[in-house]
Design an enzyme around this catalytic site. Structure first.
Site, PDB file in Angstrom:
ATOM      1  CG  ASN A   1      -0.482  -0.128   2.484  1.00 31.72           C
ATOM      2  OD1 ASN A   1       0.644  -0.588   2.670  1.00 31.72           O
ATOM      3  ND2 ASN A   1      -1.225   0.291   3.478  1.00 31.72           N
TER       4      ASN A   1
ATOM      5  CD  GLU B   1       5.344  -0.600  12.776  1.00 33.27           C
ATOM      6  OE1 GLU B   1       4.169  -0.216  12.922  1.00 33.27           O
ATOM      7  OE2 GLU B   1       6.268  -0.239  13.515  1.00 33.27           O
TER       8      GLU B   1
ATOM      9  CD  GLU C   1       8.702   0.428  10.288  1.00 26.47           C
ATOM     10  OE1 GLU C   1       7.907   1.041   9.572  1.00 26.47           O
ATOM     11  OE2 GLU C   1       9.402  -0.518   9.880  1.00 26.47           O
TER      12      GLU C   1
ATOM     13  CB  CYS D   1      -1.996   0.016   8.678  1.00 30.09           C
ATOM     14  SG  CYS D   1      -0.805   1.339   8.653  1.00 30.09           S
TER      15      CYS D   1
HETATM   16  P1  NAD Z   1       0.445  -9.032   3.252  1.00 30.97           P
HETATM   17  O1  NAD Z   1       0.617  -9.462   4.666  1.00 30.97           O
HETATM   18  O2  NAD Z   1      -0.411  -9.847   2.372  1.00 30.97           O
HETATM   19  O3  NAD Z   1       1.871  -8.957   2.517  1.00 30.97           O
HETATM   20  C1  NAD Z   1       2.966  -8.291   3.101  1.00 30.97           C
HETATM   21  C2  NAD Z   1       4.246  -8.994   2.674  1.00 30.97           C
HETATM   22  O4  NAD Z   1       4.225 -10.333   3.159  1.00 30.97           O
HETATM   23  C3  NAD Z   1       4.443  -9.058   1.162  1.00 30.97           C
HETATM   24  O5  NAD Z   1       5.786  -8.774   0.851  1.00 30.97           O
HETATM   25  C4  NAD Z   1       4.097 -10.501   0.844  1.00 30.97           C
HETATM   26  O6  NAD Z   1       4.815 -11.002  -0.260  1.00 30.97           O
HETATM   27  C5  NAD Z   1       4.502 -11.239   2.099  1.00 30.97           C
HETATM   28  N1  NAD Z   1       3.728 -12.475   2.267  1.00 30.97           N
HETATM   29  C6  NAD Z   1       2.457 -12.721   1.851  1.00 30.97           C
HETATM   30  N2  NAD Z   1       2.093 -13.978   2.164  1.00 30.97           N
HETATM   31  C7  NAD Z   1       3.139 -14.544   2.795  1.00 30.97           C
HETATM   32  C8  NAD Z   1       3.378 -15.830   3.372  1.00 30.97           C
HETATM   33  N3  NAD Z   1       2.456 -16.782   3.352  1.00 30.97           N
HETATM   34  N4  NAD Z   1       4.566 -16.064   3.962  1.00 30.97           N
HETATM   35  C9  NAD Z   1       5.502 -15.099   3.995  1.00 30.97           C
HETATM   36  N5  NAD Z   1       5.343 -13.869   3.463  1.00 30.97           N
HETATM   37  C10 NAD Z   1       4.183 -13.583   2.870  1.00 30.97           C
HETATM   38  O7  NAD Z   1      -0.052  -7.506   3.316  1.00 30.97           O
HETATM   39  P2  NAD Z   1      -0.525  -6.556   2.130  1.00 30.97           P
HETATM   40  O8  NAD Z   1      -1.836  -7.023   1.612  1.00 30.97           O
HETATM   41  O9  NAD Z   1       0.578  -6.313   1.178  1.00 30.97           O
HETATM   42  O10 NAD Z   1      -0.724  -5.183   2.949  1.00 30.97           O
HETATM   43  C11 NAD Z   1      -1.879  -4.915   3.677  1.00 30.97           C
HETATM   44  C12 NAD Z   1      -1.697  -5.164   5.156  1.00 30.97           C
HETATM   45  O11 NAD Z   1      -0.573  -4.451   5.642  1.00 30.97           O
HETATM   46  C13 NAD Z   1      -2.878  -4.637   5.960  1.00 30.97           C
HETATM   47  O12 NAD Z   1      -3.228  -5.563   6.945  1.00 30.97           O
HETATM   48  C14 NAD Z   1      -2.333  -3.349   6.580  1.00 30.97           C
HETATM   49  O13 NAD Z   1      -2.970  -2.956   7.763  1.00 30.97           O
HETATM   50  C15 NAD Z   1      -0.909  -3.729   6.821  1.00 30.97           C
HETATM   51  N6  NAD Z   1      -0.092  -2.520   6.947  1.00 30.97           N
HETATM   52  C16 NAD Z   1       0.370  -2.150   8.186  1.00 30.97           C
HETATM   53  C17 NAD Z   1       1.101  -0.974   8.327  1.00 30.97           C
HETATM   54  C18 NAD Z   1       1.634  -0.504   9.666  1.00 30.97           C
HETATM   55  O14 NAD Z   1       2.521   0.353   9.674  1.00 30.97           O
HETATM   56  N7  NAD Z   1       1.135  -0.995  10.786  1.00 30.97           N
HETATM   57  C19 NAD Z   1       1.346  -0.183   7.209  1.00 30.97           C
HETATM   58  C20 NAD Z   1       0.859  -0.605   5.976  1.00 30.97           C
HETATM   59  C21 NAD Z   1       0.147  -1.776   5.852  1.00 30.97           C
END
Ligand code: NAD
Length: 477
Positions: free
Chosen positions: A155, A251, A457, A285
């Site tokens: 995102n 995060e 962070e 998020c």
């Molecule tokens: P995601 O968890 O699907 O993916 C994040 C990363 O994890 C990607 O690089 C992906 O390739 C990897 N990943 C996916 N499946 C995996 C697996 N089975 N094993 C290991 N790695 C894997 O998240 P997304 O859809 O890219 O982003 C949205 C999420 O991120 C939301 O829940 C949002 O709240 C969170 N987010 C949190 C913050 C924060 O600062 N707290 C900021 C931005 C986004």
């Protein structure tokens, strides 16, 4: 059309029969780029290079040099802002004005890190505070932790990557980065820019590919000393298990609450909450998801809010006038639409929105919702906002805290005593007064409590998590 591979020791590794994946614009499905996925051999070489570069280059590099690389990176990024913004707009479907905002924050992150690289990295201990500590000098120096595995979400493909890379360089660490497979292009362009700014080859290595394939061998590798992950809780907590015995920062997500009291400035509250609920189609998020409004102003608030939501421009993210663009995938848009339909079937009232065309979901406002509905208790990550009435402060505090998440909250009030009381009692990593939960600046401590995360962070705080204190005691003889 962009064609990237992985970036290892300052060189791209691609072709040679590697598995390819297309990156398509989520709005109109046009091809933006092609990525050659890293093999396990690429990954191993990336980690070994990061290790060698840490041992022989980065941990010995003087602070002024690390600071200068970060400053030069900021200057280059600033000069190329529009290129990066256009790329973010295409690969993530982020409305162009928001994409520009992300780039300008990323420039600031690099500047904060450049400044932090030069700050004090230790402390003197008052040794004679302990009985028997007389005639002793104690000092603590913070040492870079080593090779860091960084895993990032789709995102904020530039700024959330930088929240890991910039502090790592400031600290003197090296990194193997695994960007989101949906949006890998701007991360690659960024790391190449940092190399141009003087970052040694091997200091930041990028491996592109699916998380399930690359992340376990990355996180479990013996050379990896710390894991920093931003993304969903489902994945984050799996990674925590893989990272046993290693330092970790997570995060994660939230269902961010915002509270509007009768003494709030309604105009400011409505304008902020509309932006905070629908910016980047709610894919943040800390996106405004639950708005609790005092009964005395409930109807006035709902009328003003719905009318402001209906005036948002939904459509092509490349247009200067667009407020709300597409969701990242068709699957994400269908999932969000299904949650709306489920809530309505359970008795929620749909005041506006709800319709989906491909990846575009109209900004949606739901009332008459209950705490058990998914749109309230889970993370929607879509342009959906729920509005719930309340009567007493105690009642709203209990409702807000009745959540597995706790990242940021917004509170609208002009009563300073109430503001402090809410600050003390809300179970959150951060509380904004007269701003929404969606506001974030990049230098303050940022991180969730409960299932929203572990660790912090915010540049200086991330640096702390990437360094380890080492004590030196001297007896004066
Ligand atoms: P995601 O968890 O699907 O993916 C994040 C990363 O994890 C990607 O690089 C992906 O390739 C990897 N990943 C996916 N499946 C995996 C697996 N089975 N094993 C290991 N790695 C894997 O998240 P997304 O859809 O890219 O982003 C949205 C999420 O991120 C939301 O829940 C949002 O709240 C969170 N987010 C949190 C913050 C924060 O600062 N707290 C900021 C931005 C986004």
């Amino acid at each position: 059309m962009i064609h990237i591979g992985s970036f290892v020791n300052g060189k791209e590794r691609k072709g040679n029969g590697r598995v390819q994946q297309e990156v398509r614009n989520p709005y109109d499905n046009t091809l933006v780029g092609v990525v050659d996925f890293a093999t396990l051999e690429d990954l191993e070489i990336a980690i070994e290079n990061a290790y060698d570069t840490f041992e022989h280059v980065m941990k010995k590099m003087p602070a002024h040099q690390r600071s200068a690389i970060l400053r030069k990176s900021a200057d280059l990024l600033e000069a190329r802002s529009e290129d990066f913004a256009q790329l973010l707009c295409q690969e993530a479907g982020k409305p162009i004005r928001d994409a520009r905002g992300e780039v300008s924050r990323a420039v600031q992150v690099l500047r904060f890190a450049s400044e932090e690289a030069k700050r004090n990295d230790g402390e003197l201990i008052k040794m004679d505070a302990a009985i028997g500590g007389e005639e002793r000098i104690g000092l603590v120096k913070r040492k870079p932790i080593g090779v860091i595995a960084a895993i990032t979400p789709f995102n904020f493909p530039l700024n959330l990557v930088l929240h890991k890379l910039a502090p790592a360089v400031a600290a003197g660490c090296t990194v193997v980065l695994k960007p989101a497979e949906k949006t890998p292009l701007s991360a690659m362009k960024l790391v190449q820019l940092m190399t141009e700014a003087g970052l040694p080859s091997g200091a930041i290595n990028v491996v592109n590919g699916l998380g399930a394939a690359l992340v376990p061998p990355l996180v479990e590798h013996r050379y990896i000393k710390k894991v920093t992950f931003t993304g969903s809780g489902t994945v984050g907590f799996k990674i925590q298990e893989m990272a046993r015995h290693k330092k970790i920062t997570l995060e994660l997500g939230a269902n961010s609450p915002n509270i509007v009291f009768p003494d709030a400035n309604l105009e400011i509250a409505v304008a902020g909450l509309v932006k905070g609920g629908f910016v980047f189609a709610g894919q943040a998020c800390i996106s405004v998801q639950r708005i609790y409004v005092h009964r005395d102003i409930y109807s006035a608030f709902v009328d003003a809010f719905v009318s402001a939501v209906q005036s948002l421009n939904v459509g092509d993210p490349a247009l200067e006038t667009t407020d709300v663009g597409p969701l990242i995938t068709l699957e994400a848009a269908c999932r969000a639409e299904a949650w709306i339909q489920e809530a309505v079937a359970q008795g929620a009232r749909l005041l506006t929105g709800g319709q989906r065309q491909g990846t575009l979901l109209q900004p949606t406002v739901l009332t008459n919702v209950t705490p058990e509905m998914k749109v309230v208790c889970e993370e929607v990550f879509a342009p959906i906002v729920t509005i719930l009435p309340f009567e007493t402060e105690e009642e709203v505090i209990a409702a807000v805290n009745d959540s597995p998440y706790g990242l940021q909250a917004g509170v609208f009030t002009s009563d300073i005593n109430r503001a402090f009381h809410l600050f003390e009692t809300l179970e959150m990593g951060g509380v904004w007064i007269n701003e929404t939960s969606t506001v974030r600046h990049d230098h303050y401590p940022y991180g969730g409590v409960k299932q929203s995360g572990i660790g912090l962070e915010g540049v200086a705080y991330a640096i702390k998590e990437m360094t380890e204190p080492k004590f030196l005691g001297i007896r004066l003889v």
